[in-house]
Scaffold this motif. Structure first.
Motif, PDB file in Angstrom:
ATOM      1  N   GLU A  99       0.724  -1.192   0.039  1.00 20.13           N
ATOM      2  CA  GLU A  99      -0.091   0.088   0.088  1.00 20.13           C
ATOM      3  C   GLU A  99       1.082   1.250  -0.031  1.00 20.13           C
ATOM      4  N   LEU A 100       1.805   1.320   0.917  1.00 21.35           N
ATOM      5  CA  LEU A 100       2.730   2.328   0.936  1.00 21.35           C
ATOM      6  C   LEU A 100       3.393   2.737  -0.163  1.00 21.35           C
ATOM      7  N   ILE A 101       3.987   1.572  -0.993  1.00 18.93           N
ATOM      8  CA  ILE A 101       4.990   2.091  -2.250  1.00 18.93           C
ATOM      9  C   ILE A 101       3.752   2.326  -3.435  1.00 18.93           C
ATOM     10  N   LYS A 102       2.726   2.117  -3.275  1.00 24.36           N
ATOM     11  CA  LYS A 102       1.714   2.509  -4.244  1.00 24.36           C
ATOM     12  C   LYS A 102       1.455   4.085  -4.069  1.00 24.36           C
ATOM     13  N   LEU A 103       1.375   4.544  -2.898  1.00 25.68           N
ATOM     14  CA  LEU A 103       0.731   5.736  -2.432  1.00 25.68           C
ATOM     15  C   LEU A 103       1.985   6.722  -2.557  1.00 25.68           C
ATOM     16  N   LYS A 104       3.411   6.265  -2.259  1.00 24.55           N
ATOM     17  CA  LYS A 104       4.401   7.387  -2.104  1.00 24.55           C
ATOM     18  C   LYS A 104       5.610   6.785  -2.868  1.00 24.55           C
ATOM     19  N   ASP A 105       6.495   7.694  -3.038  1.00 24.19           N
ATOM     20  CA  ASP A 105       7.711   7.344  -3.902  1.00 24.19           C
ATOM     21  C   ASP A 105       8.704   7.258  -2.715  1.00 24.19           C
ATOM     22  N   ILE A 106       9.067   5.814  -2.343  1.00 23.06           N
ATOM     23  CA  ILE A 106       9.932   5.416  -1.410  1.00 23.06           C
ATOM     24  C   ILE A 106      11.200   4.934  -1.879  1.00 23.06           C
ATOM     25  N   GLU A 107      12.330   5.565  -1.698  1.00 21.70           N
ATOM     26  CA  GLU A 107      13.653   5.480  -2.209  1.00 21.70           C
ATOM     27  C   GLU A 107      14.415   4.505  -1.495  1.00 21.70           C
ATOM     28  N   GLN A 124      15.288   1.563   1.996  1.00 24.36           N
ATOM     29  CA  GLN A 124      14.774   0.834   3.092  1.00 24.36           C
ATOM     30  C   GLN A 124      14.550   1.725   4.274  1.00 24.36           C
ATOM     31  N   GLU A 125      15.436   2.637   4.702  1.00 26.66           N
ATOM     32  CA  GLU A 125      15.114   3.383   5.770  1.00 26.66           C
ATOM     33  C   GLU A 125      13.968   4.178   5.748  1.00 26.66           C
ATOM     34  N   GLU A 126      13.570   4.592   4.532  1.00 22.08           N
ATOM     35  CA  GLU A 126      12.496   5.393   4.391  1.00 22.08           C
ATOM     36  C   GLU A 126      11.058   4.511   4.695  1.00 22.08           C
ATOM     37  N   LEU A 127      11.226   3.449   3.979  1.00 26.93           N
ATOM     38  CA  LEU A 127      10.331   2.169   4.059  1.00 26.93           C
ATOM     39  C   LEU A 127       9.979   1.730   5.576  1.00 26.93           C
ATOM     40  N   ALA A 128      11.199   1.675   6.481  1.00 26.08           N
ATOM     41  CA  ALA A 128      11.192   1.368   7.587  1.00 26.08           C
ATOM     42  C   ALA A 128      10.236   2.533   8.564  1.00 26.08           C
ATOM     43  N   HIS A 129      10.646   3.628   8.137  1.00 28.12           N
ATOM     44  CA  HIS A 129      10.036   4.732   8.899  1.00 28.12           C
ATOM     45  C   HIS A 129       8.582   4.842   8.706  1.00 28.12           C
ATOM     46  N   GLU A 130       8.458   4.713   7.342  1.00 26.79           N
ATOM     47  CA  GLU A 130       6.779   4.675   6.989  1.00 26.79           C
ATOM     48  C   GLU A 130       6.224   3.675   7.818  1.00 26.79           C
ATOM     49  N   GLN A 151       9.604  -9.205  -3.602  1.00 29.58           N
ATOM     50  CA  GLN A 151      10.263  -9.181  -4.854  1.00 29.58           C
ATOM     51  C   GLN A 151       9.971  -7.616  -5.223  1.00 29.58           C
ATOM     52  N   LEU A 152      10.271  -6.714  -4.430  1.00 26.50           N
ATOM     53  CA  LEU A 152      10.064  -5.370  -4.953  1.00 26.50           C
ATOM     54  C   LEU A 152      11.210  -4.941  -5.937  1.00 26.50           C
ATOM     55  N   LEU A 153      10.896  -4.115  -7.031  1.00 23.38           N
ATOM     56  CA  LEU A 153      11.919  -3.749  -7.717  1.00 23.38           C
ATOM     57  C   LEU A 153      12.292  -2.372  -7.441  1.00 23.38           C
ATOM     58  N   LYS A 154      13.296  -1.536  -7.720  1.00 23.36           N
ATOM     59  CA  LYS A 154      13.707  -0.080  -7.952  1.00 23.36           C
ATOM     60  C   LYS A 154      13.677   0.417  -9.287  1.00 23.36           C
ATOM     61  N   VAL A 155      12.666   1.395  -9.754  1.00 28.32           N
ATOM     62  CA  VAL A 155      12.579   1.830 -10.862  1.00 28.32           C
ATOM     63  C   VAL A 155      12.678   3.243 -11.015  1.00 28.32           C
ATOM     64  N   LEU A 156      13.027   3.740 -12.212  1.00 22.50           N
ATOM     65  CA  LEU A 156      13.683   5.140 -12.366  1.00 22.50           C
ATOM     66  C   LEU A 156      12.027   6.046 -12.317  1.00 22.50           C
ATOM     67  N   THR A 157      12.072   7.192 -11.637  1.00 24.60           N
ATOM     68  CA  THR A 157      10.781   7.962 -11.426  1.00 24.60           C
ATOM     69  C   THR A 157      11.222   9.040 -12.620  1.00 24.60           C
ATOM     70  N   TYR A 166      10.530   1.990  -5.050  1.00 26.92           N
ATOM     71  CA  TYR A 166      10.190   0.879  -4.990  1.00 26.92           C
ATOM     72  C   TYR A 166       8.748   0.558  -5.532  1.00 26.92           C
ATOM     73  N   VAL A 167       8.695  -0.617  -6.393  1.00 28.32           N
ATOM     74  CA  VAL A 167       7.368  -0.842  -6.891  1.00 28.32           C
ATOM     75  C   VAL A 167       7.312  -2.475  -6.765  1.00 28.32           C
ATOM     76  N   SER A 168       5.956  -2.914  -6.880  1.00 24.71           N
ATOM     77  CA  SER A 168       5.633  -4.366  -7.046  1.00 24.71           C
ATOM     78  C   SER A 168       5.963  -4.683  -8.351  1.00 24.71           C
ATOM     79  N   PRO A 169       6.374  -5.950  -8.613  1.00 27.22           N
ATOM     80  CA  PRO A 169       6.553  -6.667  -9.906  1.00 27.22           C
ATOM     81  C   PRO A 169       5.015  -6.537 -10.645  1.00 27.22           C
ATOM     82  N   GLN A 170       5.030  -6.258 -11.746  1.00 29.77           N
ATOM     83  CA  GLN A 170       3.624  -6.321 -12.465  1.00 29.77           C
ATOM     84  C   GLN A 170       3.094  -7.923 -12.536  1.00 29.77           C
ATOM     85  N   LYS A 171       1.992  -7.928 -12.467  1.00 24.05           N
ATOM     86  CA  LYS A 171       1.420  -9.339 -12.427  1.00 24.05           C
ATOM     87  C   LYS A 171       1.668  -9.686 -13.871  1.00 24.05           C
TER      88      LYS A 171
END
Length: 150
Positions: free
Chosen positions: A11-19, A21-27, A48-54, A61-66
């Protein structure tokens, strides 16, 4: 707890651009999850999260596409259909002959298709042995393979 945390991460990675692990842990901590960076690291790996260029030039971080699994399956089926030379049933075995070197990829395609009739596959260089659960199921496998390769 882990399932809830994973749901919150997605849910968090859909709503926010989280760059990071520390940011994700904070959230996660802000949302009531007591996590360490090591836990977040394992969660990222498990999900299996991926990092993509915005568009801003940063990463997130993004979830791999189904669809990626569907695309992968489609490619394997394509490889299968273009490499199979012949298929033959002997009792509850199915023997598939392929182009030289193609049997492992073709067997992987069969495994990904998840045919319930297949008990297992063994691939050599140009031959796949398929053990069917019964003689009737072997016939069904041959029919399905013929449909794919035609």
């Amino acid at each position: 707890m882990k399932i809830n945390r994973h749901e919150k991460i997605l849910e968090l990675i859909k709503l926010k651009d989280i760059e990071t692990q520390e940011e994700l842990a904070h959230e996660l901590r802000e949302n009531g999850f007591n996590v360490t960076q090591a836990t977040v690291s394992r969660d990222i790996k498990n999900l299996q999260l991926l990092k993509v260029l915005t568009r801003k030039g940063t990463y997130k971080y993004v979830s791999p596409q189904k669809n990626s699994m569907t695309d992968f399956s489609d490619k394997l089926v394509s490889v299968f259909s273009h490499t199979v030379i012949s298929v033959e049933q002997i009792d509850n075995f199915v023997i598939v002959k392929t182009l030289s070197g193609s049997a492992p990829a073709a067997a992987e395609a069969l495994d990904v298709l998840g045919l319930n009739e297949v008990a297992g596959t063994i691939a050599g260089d140009n031959t796949i042995f398929i053990l069917a659960r019964s003689k009737d199921m072997a016939e069904t496998i041959v029919e399905r393979i013929n449909e794919i390769t035609e």
